[in-house]
Design a protein around this motif. Structure first.
Motif, PDB file in Angstrom:
ATOM      1  N   ALA A  70      11.339   7.616  18.152  1.00  0.00           N
ATOM      2  CA  ALA A  70      11.115   8.987  17.688  1.00  0.00           C
ATOM      3  C   ALA A  70      10.310   9.003  16.392  1.00  0.00           C
ATOM      4  N   LEU A  71      10.599   8.066  15.503  1.00  0.00           N
ATOM      5  CA  LEU A  71       9.858   7.989  14.244  1.00  0.00           C
ATOM      6  C   LEU A  71       8.399   7.601  14.492  1.00  0.00           C
ATOM      7  N   ARG A  72       8.166   6.732  15.449  1.00  0.00           N
ATOM      8  CA  ARG A  72       6.797   6.326  15.754  1.00  0.00           C
ATOM      9  C   ARG A  72       5.989   7.492  16.315  1.00  0.00           C
ATOM     10  N   ARG A  73       6.649   8.387  17.040  1.00  0.00           N
ATOM     11  CA  ARG A  73       5.937   9.560  17.561  1.00  0.00           C
ATOM     12  C   ARG A  73       5.536  10.514  16.439  1.00  0.00           C
ATOM     13  N   LYS A  74       6.294  10.473  15.317  1.00  0.00           N
ATOM     14  CA  LYS A  74       6.014  11.371  14.197  1.00  0.00           C
ATOM     15  C   LYS A  74       5.222  10.709  13.078  1.00  0.00           C
ATOM     16  N   ARG A  75       4.981   9.417  13.177  1.00  0.00           N
ATOM     17  CA  ARG A  75       4.502   8.662  12.032  1.00  0.00           C
ATOM     18  C   ARG A  75       3.096   9.026  11.582  1.00  0.00           C
ATOM     19  N   GLY A  76       2.259   9.514  12.485  1.00  0.00           N
ATOM     20  CA  GLY A  76       0.875   9.757  12.101  1.00  0.00           C
ATOM     21  C   GLY A  76       0.091   8.455  12.121  1.00  0.00           C
ATOM     22  N   ALA A  77      -1.146   8.521  11.684  1.00  0.00           N
ATOM     23  CA  ALA A  77      -2.027   7.355  11.747  1.00  0.00           C
ATOM     24  C   ALA A  77      -1.902   6.450  10.536  1.00  0.00           C
ATOM     25  N   GLU A  78      -1.133   6.873   9.513  1.00  0.00           N
ATOM     26  CA  GLU A  78      -1.153   6.131   8.255  1.00  0.00           C
ATOM     27  C   GLU A  78       0.087   5.270   8.015  1.00  0.00           C
ATOM     28  N   TRP A 119       0.840  -1.190   0.000  1.00  0.00           N
ATOM     29  CA  TRP A 119       0.000   0.000   0.000  1.00  0.00           C
ATOM     30  C   TRP A 119       0.878   1.244   0.000  1.00  0.00           C
ATOM     31  N   GLN A 120       0.358   2.380   0.441  1.00  0.00           N
ATOM     32  CA  GLN A 120       1.078   3.639   0.251  1.00  0.00           C
ATOM     33  C   GLN A 120       0.942   4.560   1.459  1.00  0.00           C
ATOM     34  N   PHE A 121       1.868   5.529   1.537  1.00  0.00           N
ATOM     35  CA  PHE A 121       1.777   6.593   2.540  1.00  0.00           C
ATOM     36  C   PHE A 121       2.401   7.850   1.948  1.00  0.00           C
ATOM     37  N   PRO A 122       2.100   9.031   2.505  1.00  0.00           N
ATOM     38  CA  PRO A 122       2.591  10.281   1.918  1.00  0.00           C
ATOM     39  C   PRO A 122       4.115  10.396   1.954  1.00  0.00           C
ATOM     40  N   ARG A 123       4.683  10.916   0.885  1.00  0.00           N
ATOM     41  CA  ARG A 123       6.135  11.081   0.823  1.00  0.00           C
ATOM     42  C   ARG A 123       6.625  12.101   1.850  1.00  0.00           C
ATOM     43  N   THR A 124       5.769  13.005   2.260  1.00  0.00           N
ATOM     44  CA  THR A 124       6.181  14.000   3.256  1.00  0.00           C
ATOM     45  C   THR A 124       6.658  13.337   4.542  1.00  0.00           C
ATOM     46  N   ARG A 125       6.185  12.124   4.809  1.00  0.00           N
ATOM     47  CA  ARG A 125       6.629  11.412   6.005  1.00  0.00           C
ATOM     48  C   ARG A 125       8.120  11.076   5.936  1.00  0.00           C
ATOM     49  N   LEU A 126       8.638  10.892   4.727  1.00  0.00           N
ATOM     50  CA  LEU A 126      10.069  10.620   4.586  1.00  0.00           C
ATOM     51  C   LEU A 126      10.885  11.858   4.925  1.00  0.00           C
ATOM     52  N   GLY A 127      10.386  13.030   4.517  1.00  0.00           N
ATOM     53  CA  GLY A 127      11.074  14.265   4.877  1.00  0.00           C
ATOM     54  C   GLY A 127      11.100  14.474   6.376  1.00  0.00           C
ATOM     55  N   GLU A 128       9.992  14.158   7.038  1.00  0.00           N
ATOM     56  CA  GLU A 128       9.939  14.260   8.488  1.00  0.00           C
ATOM     57  C   GLU A 128      10.892  13.256   9.132  1.00  0.00           C
ATOM     58  N   ALA A 129      10.952  12.053   8.554  1.00  0.00           N
ATOM     59  CA  ALA A 129      11.845  11.025   9.098  1.00  0.00           C
ATOM     60  C   ALA A 129      13.312  11.432   8.957  1.00  0.00           C
ATOM     61  N   ALA A 130      13.663  12.034   7.828  1.00  0.00           N
ATOM     62  CA  ALA A 130      15.052  12.442   7.595  1.00  0.00           C
ATOM     63  C   ALA A 130      15.497  13.508   8.586  1.00  0.00           C
ATOM     64  N   ALA A 131      14.541  14.280   9.153  1.00  0.00           N
ATOM     65  CA  ALA A 131      14.877  15.343  10.098  1.00  0.00           C
ATOM     66  C   ALA A 131      15.032  14.833  11.528  1.00  0.00           C
ATOM     67  N   VAL A 132      14.715  13.571  11.774  1.00  0.00           N
ATOM     68  CA  VAL A 132      14.831  13.007  13.118  1.00  0.00           C
ATOM     69  C   VAL A 132      16.299  12.778  13.448  1.00  0.00           C
ATOM     70  N   PRO A 133      16.773  13.205  14.622  1.00  0.00           N
ATOM     71  CA  PRO A 133      18.169  12.969  14.998  1.00  0.00           C
ATOM     72  C   PRO A 133      18.520  11.486  14.952  1.00  0.00           C
ATOM     73  N   GLY A 134      19.645  11.191  14.349  1.00  0.00           N
ATOM     74  CA  GLY A 134      20.088   9.804  14.217  1.00  0.00           C
ATOM     75  C   GLY A 134      19.789   9.188  12.874  1.00  0.00           C
ATOM     76  N   VAL A 135      18.975   9.861  12.043  1.00  0.00           N
ATOM     77  CA  VAL A 135      18.649   9.351  10.710  1.00  0.00           C
ATOM     78  C   VAL A 135      19.603   9.974   9.691  1.00  0.00           C
ATOM     79  N   ALA A 136      20.273   9.121   8.933  1.00  0.00           N
ATOM     80  CA  ALA A 136      21.185   9.608   7.894  1.00  0.00           C
ATOM     81  C   ALA A 136      20.433   9.944   6.614  1.00  0.00           C
ATOM     82  N   LYS A 137      19.498   9.088   6.227  1.00  0.00           N
ATOM     83  CA  LYS A 137      18.695   9.349   5.031  1.00  0.00           C
ATOM     84  C   LYS A 137      17.455   8.468   5.041  1.00  0.00           C
TER      85      LYS A 137
END
Length: 268
Positions: free
Chosen positions: A215-223, A64-82
């Motif tokens: 940290a990613l789970r706190r930002k993940r949203g419902a989708e 299935w699918q989820f918004p690409r904006t979530r990847l941008g949010e994930a990349a901004a989390v401390p400890g994430v390289a890409k």
């Protein structure tokens, strides 16, 4: 000893019976173990520490699918390289001169991000950037014809060129798999870059996986969900062994082979 040598024919027949019983058990066990391994084949060759998927994720070929904006949010989390997007789609494969239409599974990615740990793909990443060019998995079934470089193929009516092949394996994605860069994938499928099917998260050196995942789970949203490699393996194993006819058939076969094997050994 005297019992075994008194009637050598019966002794040999008993040994053969026990051998066949044991062989049957191991054959069914091999089939049962191979089912989830087929589902993990492509994941095992992807570079990621954490995987972002839709909450409606079923298995690899139906993520299935989820918004690409979530990847941008994930990349901004401390400890994430890409955070790298991966796109999946089904399409039809046909020779330009006509003939049978075959189902092919398409994978879209950014080759520069090196999402796959496959030397053949890394070596040909510049080839993927060429317009209307794709790489084809060399495990694609022979019914697709020769996978020769330069061969032209219609993918959903768009003329594409086979730029080369790579060795990975199709797993349970389908009988044929082709890899494209994002631009070619969007042209063939008429999709945009949003939404995405998978997000491959690579951690920075020294980052704590559990802390980053939380940290990613706190930002993940419902989708969407955040999965570790172990969680991905557990999901795929559970799906293929418990929810598909293939897993149920081989699981029942394993149980039956154990019952038959024990009966043969007992009677012997």
């Amino acid at each position: 000893r005297r019992i075994l040598t008194h009637e050598k024919g019966r002794t040999a027949l008993a040994f053969v019976g026990v051998f066949i019983a044991i062989l049957l058990v191991f054959i069914e066990l091999g089939f049962f173990i191979a089912v989830p391994q087929g589902g993990m084949l492509v994941y095992d060759h992807m570079r990621f520490d954490l995987l972002l998927v839709s909450r409606d994720y079923q298995f690899q070929a139906q993520p299935w699918q989820f918004p690409r904006t979530r990847l941008g949010e994930a990349a901004a989390v401390p400890g994430v390289a890409k955070a790298t997007p991966i796109y999946f789609a089904g399409a039809s494969w046909q020779d330009p001169g006509g003939g049978t239409r075959l189902d092919v599974f398409l994978i879209g990615c950014d080759p520069a991000a090196q999402p796959f740990d496959v030397p053949d793909i890394d070596r040909q990443k510049d080839m993927l950037a060429e317009s209307d060019t794709m790489l084809v998995d060399d495990a694609t079934r022979p019914i697709f014809g020769p996978l020769t470089t330069g061969r032209r193929i219609d993918i959903d009516g768009r003329r594409m060129v086979i730029g080369g092949t790579y060795r990975l394996g199709t797993g349970f994605l389908g009988i044929g798999v082709a890899l494209m860069d994002e631009a070619n994938f969007f042209r063939v499928t008429h999709r945009r870059d949003d939404p995405v099917n998978l997000g491959l998260v690579t951690l920075a050196p020294g980052a704590d996986q559990a802390a980053v995942a939380a940290a990613l789970r706190r930002k993940r949203g419902a989708e969407m969900d955040v999965l570790t490699r172990d969680a991905v393996t557990a999901r795929e194993d559970a799906y293929w062994t418990r929810r598909t006819s293939v897993g149920l058939i081989f699981g029942c076969g394993l149980v039956m082979s154990l019952v038959v094997g024990l009966r043969v050994v007992y009677q012997t």
